[in-house]
Structures are given as structure tokens and as C-alpha cells.
Design an enzyme around this catalytic site. Structure first.
Site, PDB file in Angstrom:
ATOM      1  N   GLY A 140       0.811  -1.215   0.000  1.00 46.50           N
ATOM      2  CA  GLY A 140       0.000   0.000   0.000  1.00 46.50           C
ATOM      3  C   GLY A 140       0.847   1.269   0.000  1.00 46.50           C
ATOM      4  N   ASN A 164       4.354  -6.422  -2.592  1.00 50.48           N
ATOM      5  CA  ASN A 164       4.786  -7.714  -2.055  1.00 50.48           C
ATOM      6  C   ASN A 164       3.630  -8.567  -1.540  1.00 50.48           C
ATOM      7  OD1 ASN A 164       4.288  -5.963   0.104  1.00 50.48           O
ATOM      8  ND2 ASN A 164       5.699  -7.043   1.459  1.00 50.48           N
TER       9      ASN A 164
HETATM   10  C1  LIG Z   1      -9.140 -12.152  -4.983  1.00 48.44           C
HETATM   11  C2  LIG Z   1      -8.690 -10.842  -4.470  1.00 48.44           C
HETATM   12  C3  LIG Z   1      -9.764 -10.034  -3.928  1.00 48.44           C
HETATM   13  C4  LIG Z   1      -9.579  -8.927  -3.236  1.00 48.44           C
HETATM   14  C5  LIG Z   1      -8.265  -8.411  -2.784  1.00 48.44           C
HETATM   15  C6  LIG Z   1      -7.890  -9.044  -1.542  1.00 48.44           C
HETATM   16  C7  LIG Z   1      -6.927  -8.721  -0.729  1.00 48.44           C
HETATM   17  C8  LIG Z   1      -5.999  -7.625  -0.875  1.00 48.44           C
HETATM   18  C9  LIG Z   1      -5.636  -7.269   0.448  1.00 48.44           C
HETATM   19  C10 LIG Z   1      -4.766  -6.454   0.873  1.00 48.44           C
HETATM   20  C11 LIG Z   1      -3.741  -5.716   0.226  1.00 48.44           C
HETATM   21  C12 LIG Z   1      -2.788  -5.250   1.066  1.00 48.44           C
HETATM   22  C13 LIG Z   1      -1.692  -4.403   0.691  1.00 48.44           C
HETATM   23  C14 LIG Z   1      -0.763  -4.092   1.858  1.00 48.44           C
HETATM   24  O1  LIG Z   1      -0.327  -2.986   1.961  1.00 48.44           O
HETATM   25  S1  LIG Z   1      -0.397  -5.321   2.992  1.00 48.44           S
HETATM   26  C15 LIG Z   1       0.896  -4.677   4.005  1.00 48.44           C
HETATM   27  C16 LIG Z   1       2.215  -5.051   3.441  1.00 48.44           C
HETATM   28  N1  LIG Z   1       3.271  -4.494   4.256  1.00 48.44           N
HETATM   29  C17 LIG Z   1       4.368  -5.158   4.586  1.00 48.44           C
HETATM   30  O2  LIG Z   1       4.567  -6.284   4.219  1.00 48.44           O
HETATM   31  C18 LIG Z   1       5.348  -4.432   5.461  1.00 48.44           C
HETATM   32  C19 LIG Z   1       5.591  -5.157   6.749  1.00 48.44           C
HETATM   33  N2  LIG Z   1       6.532  -4.411   7.579  1.00 48.44           N
HETATM   34  C20 LIG Z   1       7.860  -4.464   7.407  1.00 48.44           C
HETATM   35  O3  LIG Z   1       8.379  -5.108   6.526  1.00 48.44           O
HETATM   36  C21 LIG Z   1       8.663  -3.655   8.362  1.00 48.44           C
HETATM   37  O4  LIG Z   1       7.870  -3.313   9.463  1.00 48.44           O
HETATM   38  C22 LIG Z   1       9.256  -2.360   7.763  1.00 48.44           C
HETATM   39  C23 LIG Z   1      10.370  -2.727   6.766  1.00 48.44           C
HETATM   40  C24 LIG Z   1       8.192  -1.519   7.068  1.00 48.44           C
HETATM   41  C25 LIG Z   1       9.867  -1.505   8.909  1.00 48.44           C
HETATM   42  O5  LIG Z   1      10.788  -2.276   9.620  1.00 48.44           O
HETATM   43  P1  LIG Z   1      11.247  -1.817  11.075  1.00 48.44           P
HETATM   44  O6  LIG Z   1      12.314  -2.784  11.496  1.00 48.44           O
HETATM   45  O7  LIG Z   1      11.539  -0.368  11.095  1.00 48.44           O
HETATM   46  O8  LIG Z   1       9.943  -1.993  11.992  1.00 48.44           O
HETATM   47  P2  LIG Z   1       9.323  -3.352  12.554  1.00 48.44           P
HETATM   48  O9  LIG Z   1       9.998  -3.688  13.839  1.00 48.44           O
HETATM   49  O10 LIG Z   1       9.267  -4.396  11.510  1.00 48.44           O
HETATM   50  O11 LIG Z   1       7.815  -2.894  12.825  1.00 48.44           O
HETATM   51  C26 LIG Z   1       7.478  -2.079  13.932  1.00 48.44           C
HETATM   52  C27 LIG Z   1       6.077  -2.440  14.388  1.00 48.44           C
HETATM   53  O12 LIG Z   1       5.165  -2.143  13.315  1.00 48.44           O
HETATM   54  C28 LIG Z   1       4.423  -3.320  12.995  1.00 48.44           C
HETATM   55  N3  LIG Z   1       4.114  -3.287  11.549  1.00 48.44           N
HETATM   56  C29 LIG Z   1       4.951  -3.312  10.544  1.00 48.44           C
HETATM   57  N4  LIG Z   1       4.305  -3.239   9.379  1.00 48.44           N
HETATM   58  C30 LIG Z   1       3.002  -3.177   9.671  1.00 48.44           C
HETATM   59  C31 LIG Z   1       1.819  -3.102   8.875  1.00 48.44           C
HETATM   60  N5  LIG Z   1       1.833  -3.047   7.545  1.00 48.44           N
HETATM   61  N6  LIG Z   1       0.652  -3.058   9.522  1.00 48.44           N
HETATM   62  C32 LIG Z   1       0.582  -3.105  10.852  1.00 48.44           C
HETATM   63  N7  LIG Z   1       1.677  -3.168  11.667  1.00 48.44           N
HETATM   64  C33 LIG Z   1       2.876  -3.211  11.051  1.00 48.44           C
HETATM   65  C34 LIG Z   1       5.331  -4.464  13.377  1.00 48.44           C
HETATM   66  O13 LIG Z   1       4.619  -5.641  13.550  1.00 48.44           O
HETATM   67  C35 LIG Z   1       5.936  -3.941  14.653  1.00 48.44           C
HETATM   68  O14 LIG Z   1       4.948  -4.077  15.666  1.00 48.44           O
HETATM   69  P3  LIG Z   1       5.351  -4.399  17.177  1.00 48.44           P
HETATM   70  O15 LIG Z   1       6.244  -3.282  17.603  1.00 48.44           O
HETATM   71  O16 LIG Z   1       6.054  -5.739  17.158  1.00 48.44           O
HETATM   72  O17 LIG Z   1       4.059  -4.456  17.908  1.00 48.44           O
END
Ligand SMILES: CC/C=C\C/C=C\C/C=C\C=C\CC(=O)SCCNC(=O)CCNC(=O)[C@H](O)C(C)(C)COP(=O)(O)OP(=O)(O)OC[C@H]1O[C@@H](n2cnc3c(N)ncnc32)[C@H](O)[C@@H]1OP(=O)(O)O
Length: 289
Positions: A140, A164
Site C-alpha cells: 500500500g 509484495n
Molecule cells: C481475490 C482478491 C480479492 C480482493 C483483494 C484481496 C486482498 C488484498 C488485500 C490487501 C492488500 C494489502 C496491501 C498491503 O499494503 S499489505 C501490508 C504489506 N506491508 C508489509 O509487508 C510491510 C511489513 N513491515 C515491514 O516489513 C517492516 O515493518 C518495515 C520494513 C516496514 C519496517 O521495519 P522496522 O524494522 O523499522 O519496523 P518493525 O519492527 O518491523 O515494525 C514495527 C512495528 O510495526 C508493525 N508493523 C509493521 N508493518 C506493519 C503493517 N503493515 N501493519 C501493521 N503493523 C505493522 C510491526 O509488527 C511492529 O509491531 P510491534 O512493535 O512488534 O508491535
């Protein structure tokens, strides 16, 4: 019409949140999750995403962002917006996984409508949108950047950008896919979407996901100079051209908006998809430990 109605709903939701606007000499306004530095004389605003820790696109963030954007859209003095992150290192972690995990169908539907609204508002904005991508920008987050007219990314190989979704066990919706295909071409999109690839800046530039890669400390000055170039084009001709290029794709979502919401709700509610999200969230947690 549909857009205006949805916008009103979001504005009402925003006032329910009861955020007090902070006005600093009319040049800066902010709600909790979005900071806007507005230079009305120049006609340019910088919108900074600030939803710690990773600028995930939560429902509250989306509501606040759309309200700020609407304020700018409604003021004809503003012609250009630079989108960036208040936290260098992460532009946006994309959709908030906690909005799509363990909630009920009504919540999923409300969330998805807001995600659609974000895309439609940005994609169809009459203003010039320049994205200063000063950090990682998956899924997103990448989509937000893709709606912009010009994308500049910081030259830091630790940062990545792309769609991704398939790595999370979910599927990029058709309008994410269409926006991506129109940016990078069919074959590149097909390959990258199936594998859920995230690209470092140099590769993103080669594929056309971003338009420029510049040293990290120059992202903002570059965004300002690109904005100046775009501002030199008469608004009416640029806006008509933008609309000609984008309307059909946006209309495709508008005409099947409700069906898209229903698709999302039934997809995300599946046990298997909830399990995939659970596994991914666990992986994110373990990465820390
Ligand atoms: C047939 C089809 C029909 C319909 C369509 C259907 C479905 C489509 C549906 C959805 C589409 C979705 C699109 C999206 O955007 S999905 C989200 C994808 N995002 C990711 O994969 C990113 C994940 N995060 C990371 O890789 C990392 O956090 C980072 C690289 C962005 C940052 O790294 P850092 O080391 O700086 O921080 P972290 O320690 O990893 O994270 C801190 C904290 O934040 C939480 N977190 C991370 N990302 C998310 C997120 N996207 N949403 C909510 N929370 C997130 C992470 O868990 C940590 O939390 P805690 O401190 O452990 O509590």
C-alpha cells in the site's frame, strides 16, 4: 457523485475523531497522523505521513489523510503537493495489517472503502503530486507512491519498494495491479506481482517504479525543484491531460466499487487468509527478537 458521498462520510468520521487542528501562523496544519506544511503563496504543500512506528495505513490514518488532502483540494491556491514521510527510513509499511486481521466483516468493509477512497482521491487529484520516497515503501505504501505524478526515491540500498502482497499470502487487488501495470508494463508486473518482489532504489529506477533516485539528503530539494518544473505547465492543460490518462482506470474501480468491497471482505475473512496473515505478523515479531 460516489466520490463526493464517500468523502462526506470520511469528513464526518473525522469530526467524530474530534482531533483538534493545530494552526501555526496559517502555514502549518496538522492532525495527529499527518503534518502539512502549506506555503499558500507558492501554492505548494508538503504532506508528511506521521503514523508511528511505520506509517501503516490504518483507518484513522486514512481518515485524517483524506481530510487534509481535501482541505488542500478545496483551496484553489494550492496546485502541488509533495508527499513524504516524517520518519525517514520508512515511507509507509502499507495497509495496516491489524485492520485486516481478526476483525469482523463490517470493519473489513469500512476499511476497504477507505483504502479505495485514498487511491481514488490521490489518483484523480487535480493537483501535481510529487512523491519524495525517503524510506521503505511496500504494498500500500508503493501504491500511494504510484498515484503520484513523479516519484523520487532516496538512494539507500536498505530501502525497498514494490507490491509484495503475494509474500503475505494475499493478492494485490485489480486496481493496484492496473496502476502497477500502467507504470512498469505487463511482463514486469506479472513477474514482480507473482513473486511479491520488493526492489532497492537502483532496480526500481530501472523498472520505472520510480522516476529518479537521488542521495538521501537531496530528496526534498529535488522534490521542490521537480515541483517547480511541473508548476510551470498551465494547470488546465496538465489537468485535462492527467484526467485523459487516468479516468478510464479510476472509472473501472468506481463502477464496481461495491463488488470490490464484497470481494475483499469474503477474501480476507477466509480462515486460510487469516492464517497467512497471522504467520506473517509472527514473522515480523520474530525479526525483532
Ligand atoms: C481475490 C482478491 C480479492 C480482493 C483483494 C484481496 C486482498 C488484498 C488485500 C490487501 C492488500 C494489502 C496491501 C498491503 O499494503 S499489505 C501490508 C504489506 N506491508 C508489509 O509487508 C510491510 C511489513 N513491515 C515491514 O516489513 C517492516 O515493518 C518495515 C520494513 C516496514 C519496517 O521495519 P522496522 O524494522 O523499522 O519496523 P518493525 O519492527 O518491523 O515494525 C514495527 C512495528 O510495526 C508493525 N508493523 C509493521 N508493518 C506493519 C503493517 N503493515 N501493519 C501493521 N503493523 C505493522 C510491526 O509488527 C511492529 O509491531 P510491534 O512493535 O512488534 O508491535
Amino acid at each position: 457523485m460516489a466520490l463526493a458521498a464517500a468523502g462526506r462520510v470520511l469528513l464526518q468520521a473525522g469530526s467524530r475523531l474530534g482531533r483538534r487542528e493545530v494552526v501555526d501562523g496559517a502555514r502549518r496544519f496538522a492532525n495527529k497522523r499527518v503534518e502539512v506544511e502549506a506555503d499558500e503563496a507558492a501554492g505548494i504543500a508538503v504532506m508528511k505521513l506521521k503514523n508511528p512506528p511505520v506509517n501503516s495505513l490504518s483507518l484513522e490514518f486514512l481518515t485524517e489523510f483524506l481530510i487534509s488532502l481535501e482541505k488542500l483540494e478545496n483551496n484553489k491556491n494550492f496546485r502541488g503537493v509533495i508527499l513524504t514521510s516524517e520518519r525517514p527510513g520508512v515511507f509507509s509499511a502499507g495497509l495496516d495489517l491489524m485492520e485486516m486481521y481478526g476483525r469482523n466483516p463490517a470493519h473489513y468493509a469500512e476499511y476497504w472503502r477507505a483504502v479505495q477512497e485514498l487511491w481514488l482521491r490521490l489518483y484523480l487529484s487535480n493537483m501535481i503530486l510529487v512523491c519524495a520516497i525517503n524510506g521503505t515503501s511496500p504494498a500500500g505504501g508503493c501504491l500511494m507512491a504510484l498515484t503520484c505524478d513523479h516519484r523520487i526515491m532516496a538512494d539507500n540500498p536498505k530501502y525497498t519498494i514494490g507490491l509484495n502482497e503475494s509474500q503475505l499470502g494475499i493478492v494485490a487487488p485489480f486496481w493496484f495491479k492496473d496502476n502497477f501495470v500502467n507504470t512498469v508494463g505487463y511482463r514486469t508486473a506479472e513477474h514482480a506481482l507473482q513473486l511479491g518482489l520488493l526492489f532497492p532504489p537502483a532496480e526500481a529506477l530501472k523498472l520505472g517504479i520510480v522516476d529518479e533516485v537521488v542521495p538521501e539528503d537531496q530528496v526534498h530539494s529535488k522534490a521542490q525543484s521537480v515541483m517547480a518544473q511541473w508548476m510551470a505547465i498551465p494547470d488546465h492543460s496538465r489537468q485535462l491531460t492527467k484526467n485523459m490518462m487516468r479516468k478510464a482506470m479510476a472509472d473501472n474501480l468506481i463502477k464496481q466499487r461495491e463488488a470490490d468491497i464484497q470481494n475483499f471482505v469474503s477474501f480476507i475473512s477466509r480462515d486460510s487468509i487469516q492464517k497467512s496473515l497471522h504467520t506473517y505478523l509472527e514473522k515480523l515479531k520474530q525479526k525483532k527478537g
